[in-house]
Design a protein around this motif. Structure first.
Motif, PDB file in Angstrom:
ATOM      1  N   GLU A 185       1.952   2.901  -3.543  1.00 58.21           N
ATOM      2  CA  GLU A 185       1.796   4.774  -3.552  1.00 58.21           C
ATOM      3  C   GLU A 185       2.776   5.541  -3.412  1.00 58.21           C
ATOM      4  OE1 GLU A 185      -1.280   5.108  -0.446  1.00 58.21           O
ATOM      5  OE2 GLU A 185      -2.570   4.155  -1.524  1.00 58.21           O
ATOM      6  N   HIS A 230       0.803  -6.106  -7.418  1.00 48.81           N
ATOM      7  CA  HIS A 230       0.303  -4.999  -6.312  1.00 48.81           C
ATOM      8  C   HIS A 230      -0.824  -5.937  -6.235  1.00 48.81           C
ATOM      9  CE1 HIS A 230      -1.051  -2.361  -3.399  1.00 48.81           C
ATOM     10  NE2 HIS A 230      -1.378  -2.409  -4.087  1.00 48.81           N
ATOM     11  N   TRP A 249      -3.953  -5.039  -3.343  1.00 47.47           N
ATOM     12  CA  TRP A 249      -4.094  -4.063  -1.580  1.00 47.47           C
ATOM     13  C   TRP A 249      -4.758  -4.868  -1.012  1.00 47.47           C
ATOM     14  CZ3 TRP A 249      -9.193  -2.671   0.736  1.00 47.47           C
ATOM     15  CH2 TRP A 249      -9.438  -1.437   1.056  1.00 47.47           C
ATOM     16  N   LYS A 250      -3.584  -5.180   0.272  1.00 49.53           N
ATOM     17  CA  LYS A 250      -3.817  -6.398   0.877  1.00 49.53           C
ATOM     18  C   LYS A 250      -4.634  -6.646   2.248  1.00 49.53           C
ATOM     19  CE  LYS A 250      -0.287  -8.194   4.439  1.00 49.53           C
ATOM     20  NZ  LYS A 250       1.176  -7.907   5.211  1.00 49.53           N
ATOM     21  N   ALA A 283      -3.361  -0.956   6.929  1.00 49.92           N
ATOM     22  CA  ALA A 283      -3.165   0.065   5.764  1.00 49.92           C
ATOM     23  C   ALA A 283      -3.052   1.160   5.881  1.00 49.92           C
ATOM     24  CB  ALA A 283      -4.213  -1.100   4.373  1.00 49.92           C
ATOM     25  N   VAL A 299       0.906  -0.978  -0.451  1.00 49.38           N
ATOM     26  CA  VAL A 299       0.163  -0.055  -0.264  1.00 49.38           C
ATOM     27  C   VAL A 299       0.291   1.183  -0.055  1.00 49.38           C
ATOM     28  CG1 VAL A 299      -1.366   1.399   1.612  1.00 49.38           C
ATOM     29  CG2 VAL A 299      -2.453  -0.909   1.155  1.00 49.38           C
ATOM     30  N   GLN A 302      -8.258  -7.859  -9.660  1.00 46.11           N
ATOM     31  CA  GLN A 302      -7.903  -6.974  -8.834  1.00 46.11           C
ATOM     32  C   GLN A 302      -5.616  -6.658  -8.262  1.00 46.11           C
ATOM     33  OE1 GLN A 302     -10.449  -5.475  -7.427  1.00 46.11           O
ATOM     34  NE2 GLN A 302     -11.303  -6.950  -8.850  1.00 46.11           N
ATOM     35  N   GLN A 303      -5.910  -7.301  -9.515  1.00 46.18           N
ATOM     36  CA  GLN A 303      -3.899  -6.836  -9.423  1.00 46.18           C
ATOM     37  C   GLN A 303      -3.036  -5.873 -10.174  1.00 46.18           C
ATOM     38  OE1 GLN A 303      -2.048 -10.240 -10.208  1.00 46.18           O
ATOM     39  NE2 GLN A 303      -2.082 -10.336 -12.553  1.00 46.18           N
ATOM     40  N   HIS A 316      -8.333   3.746  -2.984  1.00 47.14           N
ATOM     41  CA  HIS A 316      -6.238   3.735  -3.359  1.00 47.14           C
ATOM     42  C   HIS A 316      -6.704   3.467  -4.217  1.00 47.14           C
ATOM     43  CE1 HIS A 316      -2.463   1.057  -2.599  1.00 47.14           C
ATOM     44  NE2 HIS A 316      -3.239   0.740  -3.440  1.00 47.14           N
ATOM     45  N   GLN A 317      -7.383   2.738  -5.471  1.00 45.03           N
ATOM     46  CA  GLN A 317      -7.447   2.068  -6.746  1.00 45.03           C
ATOM     47  C   GLN A 317      -6.825   4.087  -7.265  1.00 45.03           C
ATOM     48  OE1 GLN A 317     -10.764   0.394  -8.087  1.00 45.03           O
ATOM     49  NE2 GLN A 317      -9.034  -1.385  -8.223  1.00 45.03           N
ATOM     50  N   HIS A 321      -1.059   3.981   4.873  1.00 45.68           N
ATOM     51  CA  HIS A 321      -2.079   5.145   3.638  1.00 45.68           C
ATOM     52  C   HIS A 321      -1.128   7.123   4.101  1.00 45.68           C
ATOM     53  CE1 HIS A 321      -3.904   7.701   1.180  1.00 45.68           C
ATOM     54  NE2 HIS A 321      -4.274   8.411   2.340  1.00 45.68           N
ATOM     55  N   TYR A 352     -11.049   0.673  -0.927  1.00 49.53           N
ATOM     56  CA  TYR A 352     -10.252   0.104  -2.037  1.00 49.53           C
ATOM     57  C   TYR A 352     -10.194   0.900  -2.866  1.00 49.53           C
ATOM     58  CZ  TYR A 352      -9.276  -3.082  -5.247  1.00 49.53           C
ATOM     59  OH  TYR A 352      -9.005  -3.893  -5.817  1.00 49.53           O
TER      60      TYR A 352
END
Length: 435
Positions: free
Chosen positions: A23, A48, A50-51, A329, A19, A67-68, A405-406, A333, A402
């Motif tokens: 970023e 990557h 998202w954990k 996370a 994460v 999702q990766q 984050h994207q 972040h 999520y």
């Protein structure tokens, strides 16, 4: 020539594409700052995830390919370089990291050990499950603390489902550790079982018996007790057996040994109890704690002013507090955002620069029980003063984390398109992984 023009452009090296790492690399690469000569991201994996989503990959209720984020593609889009490899050592005198050789599945050395130079190094290698030295865990338990390990577990559970479809076996899955990961995995496996019923014979193979084991007095120990109680009741209504105040003494191929020598049968065991940073961090000559986390100051610097650490592999204690921030996370972040703002100022200054200090804002925590329910605790700031949310609002909040984050990785519009594609796929494709 002014002092500002005399500052040499720096090579920024980010180790770890979780994460925080991805970023930071993406944001600094997009900046195009003249004081940054290059940004390079190093990670042993090629993509990557998202954990907080790994438990859905492990259960097969989400498609890994969708999702990766592949590092090569992200590097091209965000103007940074990607180097595959696992960091194993550090040469602080020459400002170089040492990467292990890359070896193929059949044992061939594909890439020899190598060195990569830096002017500023950011270590963001995350954390893994902590077996606490429990006998048999490494040999007999799955862990889902990385993209590859989550995919490995999913491959195994699909094989067991195939065996059950042909032999009529009932699979018992034991999950050790009832933090957010263990709880959410249990719910996703229930979802897998129910979704499989739509696929004929496969449904008979997915009648799992799920046992969730917690050494502490309650599940979700970092959440308010109200959420712990409600979550346990909801899991039990879904058929999950919850054991608290039970410590695992050893793991075997077909069972777990609890305190008092009680045996819990388990065709598959998952270890989700506790985390620790990678062992090699304690060999770098920088101060670490017992969990191998690098100790950092208010600017997230280690004892070496050219080396920073963020996320799960960093230990930072807020002023006036006695315990370091948790490995979440949310923390990763916020630390990433701080360094994204701090580093350009550090690199543009002809003199040592000290920032205002990292300030953490607790926005609360969320736990999602697949499509069944969700719970959240609100942070204590502004108009909020703690409190609990549940149901649809908590589910939407979990989704928003999520999608945010994207958006940080891809930008608002592309991130929104990915959300739309996911919604379309959820209507058009199988709800579980079947390949």
């Amino acid at each position: 020539m002014g002092a500002q023009e005399q500052v040499k452009a720096a090579r920024v090296l980010v180790v770890g594409g979780g994460v925080a790492g991805v970023e930071i690399a993406s944001a600094l690469g997009k900046l195009g700052d003249p004081h940054i000569a290059s940004v390079t991201l190093v990670d042993a994996d090629s993509a990557h995830v998202w954990k907080p989503m790994l438990h859905t990959i492990a259960a097969g209720t989400r498609d890994l390919a969708q999702q990766q984020t592949t590092y090569l593609a992200q590097a091209a889009d965000a103007n940074f370089a990607y180097q595959p490899g696992a960091m194993s050592a550090l040469d602080r005198e020459s400002k170089e990291i040492i990467l292990d050789p890359i070896v193929s599945m059949d044992g061939r050395q594909v890439v020899p050990a190598r060195r990569i130079s830096y002017d500023k190094l950011i270590i963001a290698v995350g954390s893994g499950a902590n077996d606490f030295g429990t006998p048999g865990v490494l040999e007999h338990c799955f862990m889902i603390d990385s993209r590859r390990k989550a995919d490995d577990f999913n491959s195994e559970i699909r094989l067991r489902m195939l065996r059950g479809m042909t032999g009529g076996e009932t699979l018992q899955v034991a999950i050790v550790g009832a933090g957010a990961t263990g709880v959410e995995l249990a719910a996703e496996l229930v979802q897998l079982s129910e979704s499989a019923e739509a696929y004929g014979a496969l449904g008979k193979a997915a009648k799992f018996q799920i046992v969730l084991i917690e050494a502490g007095a309650r599940i979700l120990p970092s959440f308010p007790e109200e959420i712990s109680v409600a979550t346990q009741k909801r899991l039990e209504t879904l058929g999950v057996k919850v054991l608290v105040n039970r410590r695992v003494q050893a793991a075997r191929a077909d069972s777990l040994v609890l305190d008092g020598e009680e045996l819990v049968p388990a065709g598959l065991s998952v270890w989700a109890a506790g985390v620790k940073a990678p062992d090699f961090l304690s060999t770098l000559g920088l101060p670490t704690n017992r969990g191998n986390q690098l100790i950092v100051n208010d600017d997230l610097q280690t004892a070496d002013p050219h080396i920073y650490a963020v996320g799960d592999c960093a230990s930072y204690t807020l002023p006036g507090e006695t315990h370091p921030l948790p490995p979440t996370a949310q923390v990763a972040h916020q630390q990433a955002r701080y360094l994204i703002e701090l580093l350009p100022k550090v690199l543009s200054s002809p003199h040592p620069y000290t920032g205002k200090g990292f300030a953490y804002r607790d926005f609360g925590a969320l736990v999602s029980l697949s499509n069944y329910d969700a719970y959240g605790s609100l942070g204590k700031f502004g108009l909020f003063n703690g409190g609990v949310i549940r149901g649809r609002l908590a589910m939407l909040s979990h989704i928003w984390l999520y999608r945010s984050h994207q958006a940080r990785l891809y930008g608002f519009w592309r991130g929104g398109l990915l959300w739309l594609v996911d919604l379309m796929n959820s209507r058009l494709r199988p709800t579980i992984r079947l390949d």
